[in-house]
Design a protein around this motif. Structure first.
Motif, short mmCIF file in Angstrom:
data_model
loop_
_atom_site.label_atom_id
_atom_site.label_comp_id
_atom_site.label_asym_id
_atom_site.label_seq_id
_atom_site.Cartn_x
_atom_site.Cartn_y
_atom_site.Cartn_z
N ASN A 180 36.72 29.72 34.18
CA ASN A 180 36.40 29.83 35.50
C ASN A 180 35.09 29.30 35.86
N TYR A 181 34.94 28.49 36.44
CA TYR A 181 33.61 28.03 37.11
C TYR A 181 33.16 28.12 38.55
N GLY A 182 34.43 28.75 39.21
CA GLY A 182 33.79 29.10 40.66
C GLY A 182 33.28 30.20 40.94
N ASN A 183 32.83 30.52 42.17
CA ASN A 183 32.02 31.74 42.35
C ASN A 183 33.10 32.80 42.95
N VAL A 184 32.64 33.88 42.63
CA VAL A 184 33.49 34.93 43.25
C VAL A 184 32.68 35.79 43.85
N TYR A 185 33.25 36.48 45.05
CA TYR A 185 32.04 37.09 46.11
C TYR A 185 33.12 37.82 46.85
#
Length: 189
Positions: A180-185
């Motif tokens: 995973n390289y995406g941001n989790v918010y």
């Protein structure tokens, strides 16, 4: 712009338990671009709901880019809601093997609650590849998509919110060799 997006809204393959995707899909490493889902349905992604029982469906070699899933729930009355599943590739993957896939874009949920005494939002599953899996495997997948959940409320009454949010999957049965390289918010205000 919104007009362009509205012209390209996507209806998921396999919209629910009664209309599920039960086969195999090989994307041959092609890119799928411009999937736009703006809805309040329970299963959202290129594939909304997959389940082929013990035969297991296969989804492989799919690259999704420049796509988004946007889900807005706006409640002004006492409500119970649950089991919302969203990912760029698959919303809910039951008995499905997912391999060699990538996702680039955004998966976003905004929940708004006003003037209610009680609101229960059970089991929201949001991820870059898939929202939720059951007896399924995710193998050699990469997520670059940003995943976010925002809960807005007026501090009147009770807000119960149970969310599973992740880069690869909101909730996964088995994940191998994936990144995973995406941001989790997650934001609650």
């Amino acid at each position: 712009d919104y007009y362009t997006i509205a012209q390209n809204l996507w209806t998921p393959i396999g919209t629910d338990e009664s209309h599920k995707f039960r086969g195999n899909f090989d994307g041959n490493n092609h890119k799928i671009s411009g999937i736009y889902i703006k809805d309040d349905s329970f299963y959202m992604g290129l594939f909304g709901y997959t389940n082929n029982g013990n035969n297991k469906s296969k989804i492989e070699n799919v690259n999704i880019e420049n796509s988004y899933v946007y889900n807005l729930f706006n409640y002004v009355d006492d409500s119970n809601l649950g089991y919302v599943n969203a990912g760029l590739l698959v919303g809910y993957a039951g008995y499905t093997n997912i391999s060699n896939c990538t996702s680039k874009g955004e998966v976003k949920l905004v929940i708004t609650k006003y003037h209610t005494e009680y609101f229960n939002a059970d089991d929201f599953y949001f991820g870059g590849i898939t929202g939720r899996t059951n007896d399924s495997t995710i193998d050699s997948c990469i997520n670059y998509a940003d995943v976010s959940v925002t809960a807005k409320h007026d501090n009147v009454g009770v807000l119960e919110l149970y969310s599973y949010v992740g880069g690869i999957a909101g909730r996964a049965y088995k994940v191998n060799n994936s990144k995973n390289y995406g941001n989790v918010y997650f934001d609650d205000f």
